[in-house]
Design a protein around this motif. Structure first.
Motif, short mmCIF file in Angstrom:
data_model
loop_
_atom_site.label_atom_id
_atom_site.label_comp_id
_atom_site.label_asym_id
_atom_site.label_seq_id
_atom_site.Cartn_x
_atom_site.Cartn_y
_atom_site.Cartn_z
N LEU A 135 41.63 30.19 41.58
CA LEU A 135 40.94 31.35 42.16
C LEU A 135 39.47 31.08 42.43
N ILE A 159 46.30 40.37 34.84
CA ILE A 159 46.00 39.92 36.20
C ILE A 159 46.05 41.08 37.18
N ALA A 175 40.99 37.77 39.86
CA ALA A 175 42.19 37.70 40.69
C ALA A 175 42.12 38.65 41.88
N ALA A 181 47.42 41.06 44.29
CA ALA A 181 48.19 40.59 43.14
C ALA A 181 49.22 41.64 42.74
N LEU A 205 50.47 36.20 44.02
CA LEU A 205 49.14 36.45 44.56
C LEU A 205 49.02 35.84 45.95
#
Length: 276
Positions: A135, A159, A175, A181, A205
């Motif tokens: 990320l 997340i 995230a 996500a 994601l």
């Protein structure tokens, strides 16, 4: 598709190669072929796509990805698993490359020239570290098109968590500020050999445009500082961060709030001020 004889069941593969899950490597083997096929379908159509996999173990998910038509580059630290993966490579000629290395040391830019997906039943002991690494790409959009990752359910919930929940924190923000996500499916502990003590989930994601004017390193430092003592008010947490209190004032955020009440968009606003 290969014209060679059918592959043996995964339990036979494990028995043949004398494999047992190594707790030190965070291993738990997933053997349900229907479930593995469902996981491999989460990214969408994979025919002729490049896929990066971490910790394939005996190759359950690897096999499902290969059967979906993907070309897989798999990184496996455990040398015991290499013969089983070689059997897969022989069965799917030209589709599987296996690298015996620590995934945290791998630079994806050195492996792929074009777009690719990442799909992994991540070893529990390195899952969060790998996610943060992926990320934190200095250039965005990243080369990877999607992440389809198995985590402990607790980590998966963190997340995708929204502000105001107990699961919301630094991982949620890192995230969600750059990605959409979602939890794609839950995985019961009984699906693994040996069964772990916790439930698991598949998180999917996909990258989205990064908000303008935000330095990712600044956001990472900001969230680390804010959530280092999550029960403290923001003005207490951020007073040691250069221009931290000025950022609160500029963004119109009450310093008496606690970090878990501050939305992703508000953290982005704080990071934008600090990035200027």
């Amino acid at each position: 598709m290969s014209a060679s004889p059918p592959l043996p069941p995964l339990r036979e593969v494990i028995k043949k190669h004398g494999l047992t899950a190594n707790k030190a490597l965070g291993q738990n083997f997933l053997l349900d072929t229907q479930l593995l096929s469902r996981i491999a379908s989460v990214p969408g159509e994979l025919q002729d796509s490049e896929v990066f996999e971490v910790g394939p173990g005996p190759g359950g998910l690897t096999q499902a990805l290969l059967q979906a038509g993907a070309r897989v580059t798999a990184v496996e630290r455990d040398e015991r698993c290499l013969p089983a993966l070689q059997d897969l490579s022989d069965h799917f000629p030209g589709q599987l490359q296996v690298i015996n290395e620590d995934a945290l040391k791998i630079e994806l830019s050195e492996l792929f020239d074009g777009p690719f997906h990442i799909a992994s039943n991540l070893p529990y002991n390195v899952g969060s570290a790998l996610l943060i690494k992926w990320l934190s790409s200095p250039t965005w959009l990243p080369a990877w098109q999607s992440l389809t990752l198995m985590f402990q359910r607790e980590v998966a919930d963190r997340i995708v968590a929204k502000e105001g929940s107990s699961a919301y924190g630094r991982l949620s923000i890192l995230a969600q500020w750059r990605c959409d996500a979602k939890i794609a499916m839950s995985v019961h502990r009984s699906a693994f050999t040996p069964p772990p003590k916790v439930m698991s989930a598949i998180v999917h994601l996909t990258p989205k445009a990064q908000p303008d004017g935000v330095n990712p390193e600044v956001l990472a430092k900001l969230t680390q500082t804010a959530f280092s003592q999550r029960r403290k008010m923001l003005r207490q947490s951020l007073k040691g961060l250069p221009r931290g209190l000025d950022a609160l004032n500029a963004a119109g955020i009450d310093g008496a709030r606690r970090p878990e009440t501050v939305s992703v968009e508000e953290f982005v606003a704080l990071a934008r001020f600090l990035s200027a």
